[in-house]
Design a protein around this motif. Structure first.
Motif, PDB file in Angstrom:
ATOM      1  N   LEU A  32      -0.424 -39.087  -2.829  1.00 37.76           N
ATOM      2  CA  LEU A  32       1.033 -38.212  -3.216  1.00 37.76           C
ATOM      3  C   LEU A  32       1.215 -37.448  -4.312  1.00 37.76           C
ATOM      4  N   TRP A  33       0.043 -37.969  -5.420  1.00 43.82           N
ATOM      5  CA  TRP A  33       0.068 -36.741  -6.068  1.00 43.82           C
ATOM      6  C   TRP A  33      -0.750 -35.442  -6.219  1.00 43.82           C
ATOM      7  N   VAL A  90      -5.247 -61.104  -2.608  1.00 45.37           N
ATOM      8  CA  VAL A  90      -4.060 -59.728  -2.135  1.00 45.37           C
ATOM      9  C   VAL A  90      -3.120 -58.976  -3.333  1.00 45.37           C
ATOM     10  N   GLU A  91      -2.662 -59.612  -4.148  1.00 50.16           N
ATOM     11  CA  GLU A  91      -1.838 -58.979  -5.329  1.00 50.16           C
ATOM     12  C   GLU A  91      -3.103 -57.688  -5.481  1.00 50.16           C
ATOM     13  N   ILE A 136      -2.497 -55.051  -2.918  1.00 49.87           N
ATOM     14  CA  ILE A 136      -1.660 -54.068  -3.441  1.00 49.87           C
ATOM     15  C   ILE A 136      -1.852 -53.281  -3.896  1.00 49.87           C
ATOM     16  N   PHE A 137      -1.951 -53.491  -5.542  1.00 50.03           N
ATOM     17  CA  PHE A 137      -2.287 -52.260  -6.261  1.00 50.03           C
ATOM     18  C   PHE A 137      -3.299 -51.302  -6.323  1.00 50.03           C
ATOM     19  N   LEU A 161      -0.497 -34.308  -2.354  1.00 46.96           N
ATOM     20  CA  LEU A 161      -0.257 -33.509  -1.576  1.00 46.96           C
ATOM     21  C   LEU A 161       1.183 -33.039  -2.068  1.00 46.96           C
ATOM     22  N   SER A 162       1.762 -33.444  -3.641  1.00 46.01           N
ATOM     23  CA  SER A 162       2.811 -33.223  -4.021  1.00 46.01           C
ATOM     24  C   SER A 162       2.998 -31.868  -5.468  1.00 46.01           C
ATOM     25  N   SER A 163       1.587 -31.971  -5.428  1.00 42.76           N
ATOM     26  CA  SER A 163       1.564 -31.150  -7.321  1.00 42.76           C
ATOM     27  C   SER A 163       0.426 -30.531  -7.408  1.00 42.76           C
ATOM     28  N   MET A 203      -2.007 -44.693  -2.646  1.00 35.70           N
ATOM     29  CA  MET A 203      -1.107 -43.318  -2.234  1.00 35.70           C
ATOM     30  C   MET A 203      -0.631 -42.794  -3.182  1.00 35.70           C
ATOM     31  N   ILE A 204      -0.633 -43.361  -4.982  1.00 31.56           N
ATOM     32  CA  ILE A 204       0.357 -42.959  -6.224  1.00 31.56           C
ATOM     33  C   ILE A 204      -1.000 -41.091  -5.845  1.00 31.56           C
ATOM     34  N   CYS A 247      -1.589 -49.484  -3.910  1.00 34.09           N
ATOM     35  CA  CYS A 247      -0.306 -48.616  -4.278  1.00 34.09           C
ATOM     36  C   CYS A 247      -1.229 -47.199  -4.992  1.00 34.09           C
ATOM     37  N   MET A 255      -4.543 -65.710  -3.820  1.00 34.12           N
ATOM     38  CA  MET A 255      -3.221 -64.595  -3.398  1.00 34.12           C
ATOM     39  C   MET A 255      -3.659 -63.687  -4.521  1.00 34.12           C
ATOM     40  N   LYS A 256      -4.170 -63.678  -5.344  1.00 37.84           N
ATOM     41  CA  LYS A 256      -5.364 -62.910  -6.156  1.00 37.84           C
ATOM     42  C   LYS A 256      -5.482 -61.695  -6.299  1.00 37.84           C
TER      43      LYS A 256
END
Lengths: 602, 312
Positions: B19-20, B4-5, B8-9, B22-24, B15-16, B12, B1-2
């Motif tokens: 998004l940065w 999977v975590e 996920i991280f 794209l947005s900034s 994605m950050i 994330c 499961m570690k």
């Protein structure tokens, strides 16, 4: 429906069975975090959109208001000027004798950026006075002019007409200015009569443009429409008429009474609009702005907010990991301890940190472990006791047997009047018993065991009239090793009875004590008649041999059982024998110093 | 499961970063910057006043579309050679597009064959020129306008009146179609006409003394000169082609009886709008501009208000 829910519930339970408590906890926290973040995000997005629209609406309304205030103010000034000219000048004058030119000129000079010209006409359209002085254009029929007719027909109002090219007067140069005619009916004293006339004030069209030039109109399109929805002012008008731009004022043309702030759609785009009616004129000032919803800056703003939410979500997920670890690690630690206990390791110390319940659970398991340990200890002790009882029982089987044999020897000697030998034997027997007793110890020093067997051999040598010789060899330091007592004597006894009985002075019994590695080997060798291999196997298997001769293997079996019970199955007796050659019985015991045994098992 | 975590991280984090970006930053989503375009307009005239209405429309559109315009007249004499020099000079400069009203279409076409003009796109005004470099033309139907004026003259003309048509030699080539159409139309109404080409203003000194009673200026210069020479007592009728402030003034005061006119303000506006479209990567095609025959009596008609008196 209920069945479906049950099915899902069962599936969920099946899935959960394969997942660790920590993962279930983390996943649950994470799902809740994501849901909360999404809900807050959607709410924020809604608020953000609404705020952008509100700001845009406010900006448009402010621009419209900003433009309408000076426009309205100027119009009021013009109305005041018109009233002043009418009530203070025209009504007081008697035409054609009096002239009002100076007053007209003064008003023009006071408002050079607003007023293009002022003129007074009689009811037949004749020019009575004009400032600046001008000649009427011969092509123009004043009575047909819209401003003239409006003033005559509705003589109580001041009329603001649509913009037009100034064509009333002959142009002094080649410039033709656009003007907004403002007309009103007036009463004129003319040749002692009171007739109706029209006061015309031509307002400069550029005056309206200057008002909008001074207004912040970034991203906003403004226009002025009359009450019929026709354009008074629109900077985009030519682009619209040429089909280069969309007519954003269309909705106001279709619905001239629409007022306030509102949203409308045109060609798939959303626009925000604001309108305000300008008093006295019937004009409407409107502002239209494209909704910034889909603009790059708006999209970037949303993406930035989304990024903040992803960061927030990531932080929450990390916190979830920390919290689930904090909760689950003590439980996992506890599970490991339980596994250790399962595997029999009861000495493991259980140190569980964590929440109160986990600590209580750890304490309970710890208590349980102590209970189990005590119980097991009791069981072991009970077992040990039982084993000891068994050993003692086995040992007690030897004593009568040996005593029987020895007494048999002493009886035999006394019968044969061998008193001195009998004394020796009795003394040896005494020493023998002293060692046998050994204060009730089962484990004695090897040297004592050897002394014991030496006494025994001496007794037997007397008994058998020196039919055999015996030799004992042992390194001195091995004498301090521990051994079960009375394990050599039964073997020697068998060697004597089965090997030496029929010898005639050439019998030999040899005892060799040696250390090989971690073990001590005690070999009892005789040169008797030996045994068959079947007998050897039977003895090694611990069977009682039915024999007509003395001894049935009970002694051997007792020694074997005692050794194995004490030291384990890898120790015991090993018999090698060959018919007419002799027998060697080797005892294997672990080489353990007596000191380390003393007090441990006793 | 570690594992999977970890995934996920990592997701994330990715994605950050996305998004940065794209947005900034402007790496992917770029703010629309209003580019200021530079456009050069080279006309076949030495008098700027003849292009006054065109310029009004041009400046209006330039203001709306954020365009920097450079309007160039042939101050040193009207000839294709002089114009070619001006075109080459502008092509060397920072103009992004050249708008040319050629003196002589044929000669301009030959000039384009010989010169690359730094591959800058060209739009032609009032003339159609066959060349790969010319993207489109903004013009009017000269034949139709000649016909419109001819019909207006014929309507006003009395029996046995004859028409004198004058044209500046430098603009003869440009208005050839117009003149031919005008003459044909007049002829179709049984009106005789004479076309006269002049080089110097002095040649028109006594033009109104001629036997003809109707005088037509086939270009703005001739129309303006005819109107200036007409006395209030003169009964000769004057018609013109084209528009400038003087012509409108004389049309308004009746010295000129009527004019055939192109909506030059709209032409100026559409020219800049199309040039901007082209620079923005849109496809543009030839444009035909509306034209009118306006009699003096209709000068204040609402229909012609924006043609004759455009709001500046």
């Amino acid at each position: 429906m209920g069945r479906e829910i049950k099915k899902i519930k069962h599936s969920l339970q099946d899935i959960l069975k394969n997942w660790s408590f920590r993962y279930v906890l983390w996943l649950s926290f994470s799902i809740v975090s994501v849901m909360i973040t999404v809900v807050i995000g959607m709410f924020m997005n809604f608020q953000y959109s609404r705020r952008i629209d509100e700001l845009m609406e406010e900006q448009i309304a402010a621009s419209v208001s900003q433009a309408s205030v000076p426009l309205y103010s100027h119009i009021r000034s013009m109305l005041k000027a018109s009233d002043a000219l009418y009530y203070n000048v025209i009504r007081e004058a008697h035409f054609p004798e009096d002239s009002v030119y100076d007053e007209f000129k003064l008003v023009c000079e006071i408002n050079p950026d607003t007023i293009e010209s002022i003129a007074l006409f009689d009811d037949e359209g004749n020019l009575l006075e004009a400032s600046p002085p001008a000649i009427l254009n011969e092509w123009v029929d004043v009575q047909e002019e819209e401003w003239f007719q409006a003033a005559i027909q509705e003589n109580e109002n001041v009329h603001f007409l649509d913009p037009k090219v100034q064509n009333l007067y002959m142009a002094s140069n080649e410039s033709y200015n656009w003007v907004i005619p403002m007309s009103r009916a007036v009463q004129i004293h003319y040749n002692d009569e009171t007739i109706q006339g029209v006061l015309l004030i031509n307002l400069q069209y550029s005056w309206i443009e200057s008002i909008f030039d001074n207004t912040d109109l970034s991203n906003i399109n403004v226009a002025i429409l009359n009450e019929d929805g026709e354009t008074i002012y629109d900077p985009r008008q030519r682009l619209v008429s040429l089909g280069l731009e969309e007519d954003l004022t269309e909705i106001f043309r279709e619905q001239p009474n629409k007022d306030g702030n509102f949203i409308y759609h045109l060609n798939g785009k959303q626009y925000l609009a604001s309108s305000r009616t300008i008093g006295y004129t019937g004009w409407k000032i409107i502002g239209v702005g494209l909704d910034q919803e889909g603009s790059i800056s708006s999209v970037k703003g949303r993406l930035f907010v989304l990024m903040l939410f992803v960061i927030l979500l990531t932080i929450l997920l990390i916190l979830n990991v920390y919290i689930s670890n904090k909760i689950c690690l003590p439980i996992q630690e506890l599970v490991l301890h339980v596994h250790e206990i399962e595997e029999g390791n009861l000495d493991e110390t259980i140190n569980v940190s964590g929440s109160k319940e986990i600590c209580q659970l750890g304490f309970a398991i710890s208590q349980m472990k102590y209970v189990i340990k005590n119980l097991m200890k009791d069981i072991v002790m009970e077992y040990e006791q039982k084993r000891k009882t068994e050993l003692d029982a086995l040992q007690s089987q030897i004593n009568p047997h040996f005593l029987y044999n020895t007494l048999d020897i002493i009886v035999w000697m006394i019968e044969n009047e061998q008193q001195e030998e009998a004394v020796k034997v009795v003394m040896s027997l005494g020493r023998l018993f002293r060692i046998s007793l050994s204060q009730g110890k089962r484990i004695i020093r090897l040297k004592n065991e050897i002394e014991h067997v030496t006494n025994y051999l001496m007794i037997q040598q007397v008994r058998f009239k020196n039919k055999f010789e015996y030799f004992i060899s042992m390194e001195e330091e091995l004498g301090e090793m521990a051994t079960l007592k009375l394990i050599i004597q039964p073997i020697v006894e068998n060697a004597i009875y089965h090997g030496m009985e029929y010898m005639y002075g050439d019998g030999e019994i040899q005892i060799n004590v040696t250390q090989q590695g971690e073990d001590i080997w005690i070999a009892v060798q005789d040169n008797g008649p030996g045994m068959t291999q079947e007998m050897v196997k039977a003895l090694e298997a611990g069977k009682v041999v039915e024999s007509t001769k003395r001894g049935s293997g009970i002694g051997v079996r007792n020694v074997q059982e005692r050794i194995q019970m004490q030291f384990g199955r890898k120790y015991g007796l090993f018999i090698e024998s060959e018919l007419d050659v002799g027998t060697t019985v080797t005892i294997k015991i672990p080489a353990i110093p007596y000191e380390s045994w003393e007090g441990s098992l006793e | 499961m570690k594992k999977v975590e970890k995934y996920i991280f990592i997701a994330c984090g990715v994605m950050i970063v996305i998004l940065w970006i794209l947005s900034s930053t402007d790496l992917i989503l770029k703010e629309e910057i209003e580019e200021v375009y530079r456009i050069s307009v080279i006309v076949n005239d030495s008098e700027e006043e003849n292009w006054e209405y065109f310029q009004r429309g041009m400046e209006y559109a330039a203001d709306q579309y954020h365009v920097e315009t450079n309007f160039i007249t042939l101050y040193d004499g009207i000839s294709q050679r002089k114009q070619n020099e001006a075109i080459a000079r502008e092509a060397e400069g920072d103009a992004q597009i050249l708008i040319v009203c050629p003196v002589n279409a044929q000669e301009f076409q030959e000039f384009l064959v010989e010169n690359s003009l730094k591959e800058k796109p060209i739009l032609t005004l009032k003339r159609k020129v066959q060349s790969d470099k010319v993207i489109a033309s903004i013009r009017s139907d000269e034949t139709e306008r000649g016909k419109m004026l001819g019909e207006m003259i014929a309507e006003d003309a009395k029996e046995e009146e004859t028409v004198w048509i004058g044209i500046n030699n430098q603009k003869q080539e440009m208005y050839q179609e117009f003149c031919e159409s005008l003459q044909e139309t007049l002829q179709s109404y049984g009106i005789e006409s004479n076309l006269s080409v002049w080089n110097e203003e002095e040649e028109l000194e006594d033009v109104l003394e001629r036997q003809e009673t109707i005088f037509v200026g086939a270009d703005t210069d001739t129309t303006k000169l005819l109107a200036e020479k007409k006395q209030e007592t003169d009964e000769e009728k004057i018609y013109g082609n084209g528009i400038n402030a003087s012509i409108v003034h004389n049309l308004e005061n009746g010295r000129i009886n009527g004019i055939a006119v192109v909506d030059e303000t709209s032409m100026g506006c559409l020219t800049i709008a199309n040039a901007v479209k082209l620079l923005q990567g849109d496809k543009i095609t030839d444009l035909m501009i509306d034209q009118y025959a306006i009699p003096s009596s209709e000068v204040y008609s609402k229909q012609y208000e924006q043609v004759l008196f455009p709001i500046s």
